[in-house]
Design an enzyme around this catalytic site. Structure first.
Site, PDB file in Angstrom:
ATOM      1  N   GLU A   1       0.832  -1.202   0.000  1.00  7.25           N
ATOM      2  CA  GLU A   1       0.000   0.000   0.000  1.00  7.25           C
ATOM      3  C   GLU A   1       0.869   1.254   0.000  1.00  7.25           C
ATOM      4  O   GLU A   1       0.576   2.226  -0.702  1.00  7.25           O
ATOM      5  CB  GLU A   1      -0.914   0.028   1.241  1.00  7.25           C
ATOM      6  CG  GLU A   1      -1.746  -1.217   1.451  1.00  7.25           C
ATOM      7  CD  GLU A   1      -1.096  -2.267   2.348  1.00  7.25           C
ATOM      8  OE1 GLU A   1      -1.829  -2.875   3.152  1.00  7.25           O
ATOM      9  OE2 GLU A   1       0.129  -2.496   2.247  1.00  7.25           O
TER      10      GLU A   1
ATOM     11  N   CYS B   1      -2.224  -2.648   7.514  1.00  6.59           N
ATOM     12  CA  CYS B   1      -1.850  -2.472   8.910  1.00  6.59           C
ATOM     13  C   CYS B   1      -2.205  -1.041   9.337  1.00  6.59           C
ATOM     14  O   CYS B   1      -2.592  -0.215   8.517  1.00  6.59           O
ATOM     15  CB  CYS B   1      -0.357  -2.737   9.096  1.00  6.59           C
ATOM     16  SG  CYS B   1       0.718  -1.456   8.384  1.00  6.59           S
TER      17      CYS B   1
ATOM     18  N   CYS C   1      -0.151   1.691   7.459  1.00  7.82           N
ATOM     19  CA  CYS C   1      -0.677   1.917   6.109  1.00  7.82           C
ATOM     20  C   CYS C   1      -2.039   2.615   6.166  1.00  7.82           C
ATOM     21  O   CYS C   1      -2.330   3.466   5.330  1.00  7.82           O
ATOM     22  CB  CYS C   1      -0.785   0.600   5.351  1.00  7.82           C
ATOM     23  SG  CYS C   1       0.829  -0.084   4.888  1.00  7.82           S
TER      24      CYS C   1
END
Length: 150
Positions: A81, A107, A110
């Site tokens: 990402e 996560c 991100c």
């Protein structure tokens, strides 16, 4: 979900095969799309000029017994990402209002980048042990869809 989501998740899965992560279950791919146009792609791998874990033949996280979902800073890889967002910045292309398709749930690190970049929807297939990211997406009003293959 619709045929467009199917196509973009197929593309994210293809992009994940380019990952240079040593762990076979950590091949992650991402695609950023706006108005049915792919803007950028990203996969997890070492930063430019850094030897990848595949090239090193080992994963530092495995070597140090770091559990998944923790201590993200101890890793040579940039997340898929993040790489997709960075690529858009390098190209000078806005991703405001876009959708991010990703093979795995982002996560929390991100998630912060996704929220601040103006992405309004995240579609992912595989879960990740980070409930905080989902909490942040919810609070920020980012639509999160768990993708299920037909």
């Amino acid at each position: 979900m619709n045929k467009w989501d199917d196509r973009m998740m197929e593309m994210a899965t293809l992009v994940s095969t380019w990952a240079s992560c040593f762990q076979p279950n950590r091949k992650i791919g991402a695609v950023i799309v706006r108005d049915k146009r792919m803007i950028t792609t990203g996969y997890n791998g070492a930063s430019s000029g850094i030897t990848s874990c595949v090239e090193k033949g080992e994963c530092i996280r495995q070597k140090l017994s770091i559990p998944s979902g923790t201590r993200h800073e101890v890793c040579f890889a940039v997340h898929a990402e993040q790489n997709a967002i960075i690529q858009a910045a390098k190209l000078g292309v806005s991703i405001d209002g876009a959708t991010l398709y990703c093979t795995h749930q982002p996560c929390s690190i991100c998630a912060k980048m996704i929220i601040n970049s103006g992405i309004v929807r995240v579609v992912f297939e595989h879960g990740y042990p980070d409930d905080f990211s989902i909490q942040m997406f919810t609070e920020a009003g980012v639509i999160v869809d768990k993708y299920t293959r037909n």
